[in-house]
Scaffold this active site. Structure first.
Site, mmCIF file in Angstrom:
data_model
loop_
_atom_site.group_PDB
_atom_site.id
_atom_site.type_symbol
_atom_site.label_atom_id
_atom_site.label_comp_id
_atom_site.label_asym_id
_atom_site.label_seq_id
_atom_site.Cartn_x
_atom_site.Cartn_y
_atom_site.Cartn_z
ATOM 1 N N ARG A 1 0.612 11.555 1.337
ATOM 2 C CA ARG A 1 0.901 12.212 0.061
ATOM 3 C C ARG A 1 0.128 13.530 0.028
ATOM 4 N NH1 ARG A 1 4.871 9.543 -0.797
ATOM 5 N NH2 ARG A 1 5.129 7.877 -2.317
ATOM 6 N N HIS B 1 9.119 16.795 2.683
ATOM 7 C CA HIS B 1 8.983 15.363 2.370
ATOM 8 C C HIS B 1 10.161 14.559 2.964
ATOM 9 C CE1 HIS B 1 6.817 12.574 -0.633
ATOM 10 N NE2 HIS B 1 7.430 11.825 0.280
#
Ligand code: NAP
Length: 309
Positions: free
Chosen positions: A223, A271
């Site tokens: 993350r 991502h």
């Protein structure tokens, strides 16, 4: 009673068709068409608005559709019912492919050669054998362990750090603060696949990066909030990091003007590390969990809220 479904990708029918086969007769409601809130017994969701899940008084279980649990757990009104992961091996296999590509790219110094080409340069850089290249993983869970095993199989010297020590084929396991420092000091390529929890937020900081040998590289697939951009730029400026590949960023996408967009020592991807999402497999996990709870059996893949993953 009903199952509330928030399809993550694809059209509704792609989810409903296999679900109807696996759970015949189940009343399936597609978010936001909840109907009578009292009917909702199960919720298979990514993240509903804050407090929404708490409005279902008959809710018995939440099936989490995202790989990281931080997003679901950030709901301040999350009801106290079991949360079950629905991750699939296929997703893990996709992640392994991504890790392999990035590790090989860093190992072959392709980012450095691309930057050299952009400057019109032509120079051979010193090189290391695979067996002398240490790849360190932060996190040896579903994604980390699968990828670490594969990288070891590729001939690299692989290490992994996790809360508890692990027995992953070809991977030297480390745990605890001392274990972390021991691993980092030897790591040439650091791969982050930790979950985002109160403990791991901002964990890839100056202390962690500063423990790496000079010229190491970083691949962040966990993350964005694990790594502060300012710490990353510091490590690049200090020559601790020679290159960083970031699939995740503090703010996604990074704001215009952010240095990460233009720094030749940073590779950005939007991502996408887990290349594919297998709806059929996810649906199978949802059906298994519902059948288990109805049959009074124990649930697999429970999220530990206290730990945050
Ligand atoms: P997981 O199965 O929950 O495993 C987490 C690993 O991290 C475990 O090995 C755990 O140790 C370790 N860990 C957690 N907290 C720790 C701490 N404080 N200190 C040391 N070790 C710690 O997670 P996963 O399914 O592999 O996924 C990892 C993360 O990848 C996700 O949470 C998500 O953020 C990210 N992800 C990114 C993408 C993308 O597209 N970029 C896609 C999917 C997932 P123990 O096993 O000992 O508990």
């Amino acid at each position: 009673m009903a199952l509330l479904l928030q399809p993550l990708i694809g059209d509704n029918e792609t989810w409903l068709k296999p679900l109807r086969q696996l759970l015949p007769g189940e009343d399936i409601r597609i978010w936001p068409n909840v109907g009578n809130a009292e009917d909702i017994e199960f919720a298979a969701v990514m993240r509903l608005p804050d407090g929404k899940l708490a409005e279902f008084p008959s809710l018995r279980m939440i099936c989490s559709l995202l790989a990281g649990q931080d997003i679901l757990l950030s709901d301040p009104g999350l009801p106290d019912v079991p949360i079950v992961r629905t991750d699939d091996q296929e997703g893990s296999e996709s992640m392994t492919t991504t890790v392999l590509v990035h590790v090989l790219r860093h190992y072959c110094q392709l980012p450095q050669y691309a930057a050299m080409q952009a400057r019109g340069g032509w120079e051979r850089l010193p090189h290391r054998w695979k067996k002398d290249t240490n790849v360190g993983f932060l996190g040896l869970g579903l994604f980390g362990a699968g990828a670490a095993r594969r990288i070891a199989h590729e001939g690299f010297n692989v290490m992994g750090w996790s809360r508890t020590t692990k027995n992953v084929e070809g991977v030297t396991s480390f745990s605890g603060p001392q274990g972390l420092m021991e691993m980092l000091r030897k790591t040439h390529i650091l791969v982050n696949l930790l979950p985002l929890t109160p403990e791991t937020r901002g964990m890839v900081n100056r202390e962690v990066l500063g423990a790496l040998p000079k010229g190491a590289s970083l691949i962040n697939l966990g993350r964005g909030a694990h790594l502060r951009a300012s710490d990353l730029y510091w490590a690049l400026d200090e020559g601790i990091l020679s290159h960083a590949t970031l699939d995740v960023f503090e703010v996604e996408p990074p704001p215009p003007g952010e240095r990460a967009w233009t720094d030749p020592r940073i590779t950005l991807t939007p991502h996408v590390a887990r290349l594919e999402y297998d709806i059929e497999s996810t649906v199978l996990h949802i059906a298994k969990a519902i059948n288990a709870i109805r049959g009074g059996q124990s649930l697999q893949g429970l999220v530990d809220r206290r730990r945050g993953y």
